[in-house]
Design an enzyme around this catalytic site. Structure first.
Site, PDB file in Angstrom:
ATOM      1  N   SER A 160       0.705  -1.177   0.096  1.00 39.58           N
ATOM      2  CA  SER A 160       0.044   0.202  -0.035  1.00 39.58           C
ATOM      3  C   SER A 160       0.872   1.238   0.049  1.00 39.58           C
ATOM      4  O   SER A 160       0.170   2.434  -0.339  1.00 39.58           O
ATOM      5  CB  SER A 160      -0.874   0.027   1.409  1.00 39.58           C
ATOM      6  OG  SER A 160      -0.291  -0.301   2.426  1.00 39.58           O
TER       7      SER A 160
ATOM      8  N   HIS B 216      -0.728   5.469   7.143  1.00 43.22           N
ATOM      9  CA  HIS B 216      -0.367   5.635   5.502  1.00 43.22           C
ATOM     10  C   HIS B 216      -0.132   6.970   5.251  1.00 43.22           C
ATOM     11  O   HIS B 216      -0.334   7.963   5.556  1.00 43.22           O
ATOM     12  CB  HIS B 216      -1.204   5.007   4.450  1.00 43.22           C
ATOM     13  CG  HIS B 216      -1.408   3.483   4.582  1.00 43.22           C
ATOM     14  ND1 HIS B 216      -2.152   2.888   5.602  1.00 43.22           N
ATOM     15  CD2 HIS B 216      -0.586   2.585   3.977  1.00 43.22           C
ATOM     16  CE1 HIS B 216      -2.128   1.408   5.484  1.00 43.22           C
ATOM     17  NE2 HIS B 216      -1.217   1.337   4.277  1.00 43.22           N
TER      18      HIS B 216
END
Length: 269
Positions: free
Chosen positions: A44, A251
């Site tokens: 990711s 993230h």
């Protein structure tokens, strides 16, 4: 009078030659960049989860148009670009599902992988929802995995890349530290937990860097680029817990991709 004209003419010729050489050099550089065949692999952090602007065709892989591989390809216009990085990918997923675009003509490969193998998501879930003792214990378990199992998993994917793309330059990028210690956060995890999570990121990066070096790959450390932009910094390039979109938690934001990962990758590519 004639001598001055000759001198001026000579200077003009010299200037023209310099300009021509500079132009030729730039054209050669542009041609070199355009001739690159680039493949972006990984998890990711490469697909761009957290950056938004996802390509609907990528489904659950959540490949973002703001991810550093897309930004690099847009800036350098390689002759071919394949973007197979996928949210949630482990080393085995990269080997099984992402290597199809690689071939003997591939020139450049980027990769982030290892965090999911080490249990990144479960570590953060434990630390956010459970006690400090449970958090620290889960981090120790993850570090044990990094010692015992991850090196072999990394060897497998690195070897598979080399087998399919023997001439490629491979850039393996690491992970940022999540927290600025003694920063602006007034709630949430304890400083001891934040420090341990940062230490785990360093531990993971060291293992990834060692295996990358042993395979002749470049390791690109993003920790310096993210320093001053961690969670609790007041200028974070990372999402903290995002209850509306839990998968984006921890993230990089779009700024983390463009200001953190992109320049680091560019300096190695």
């Amino acid at each position: 009078m004639k001598l001055s004209r000759i001198a001026a003419f000579s200077s003009s010729l010299l200037l023209g030659a310099v300009v021509a050489l500079a132009g030729a050099g730039q054209a050669q550089a542009d041609q070199s960049a355009a001739a690159l065949d680039y493949v972006a692999l990984g998890d990711s952090y490469s697909s761009g989860v957290g950056a938004g602007s996802y390509d609907g065709a990528s489904g659950g892989c959540k490949r973002s148009n703001r991810a550093f591989p897309k930004l690099w390809a847009a800036a350098h216009a390689p002759s071919s670009f394949a973007f197979t990085a996928c949210s949630g990918a482990r080393t085995s997923d990269v080997t099984a599902n992402q290597l199809t675009p690689l071939n003997s003509g591939t020139d450049l490969v980027s990769l982030t992988v290892g965090g999911n193998d080490a249990g990144f998501a479960d570590v953060m879930t434990t630390c956010v929802l459970q006690s400090e003792a449970n958090c620290l214990n889960r981090i120790d378990q993850a570090k044990g995995y990094v010692d015992s199992t991850l090196p072999g998993r990394l060897d497998s994917v690195y070897s598979a890349i080399r087998a399919k793309a023997p001439a490629a330059q491979v850039v393996v990028l690491g992970y940022p530290r999540f927290y600025k210690l003694n920063g602006s956060c007034t709630a949430g995890l304890s400083e001891r937990e934040r420090s341990a999570i940062n230490g785990a990121a360093d531990y993971l990066n060291a293992a990834v860097a060692k295996r990358a070096a042993d395979h002749g790959y470049d390791f690109a450390d993003v920790v310096p680029a993210f320093t001053g932009h961690e969670i609790c910094s007041g200028a974070a390039w990372l999402h903290s817990v995002n209850w509306l979109n839990i998968g984006e938690s921890y993230h990089p934001t779009a700024s983390g991709q463009s200001g953190g990962y992109l320049p680091v990758f560019t300096s190695h590519a």
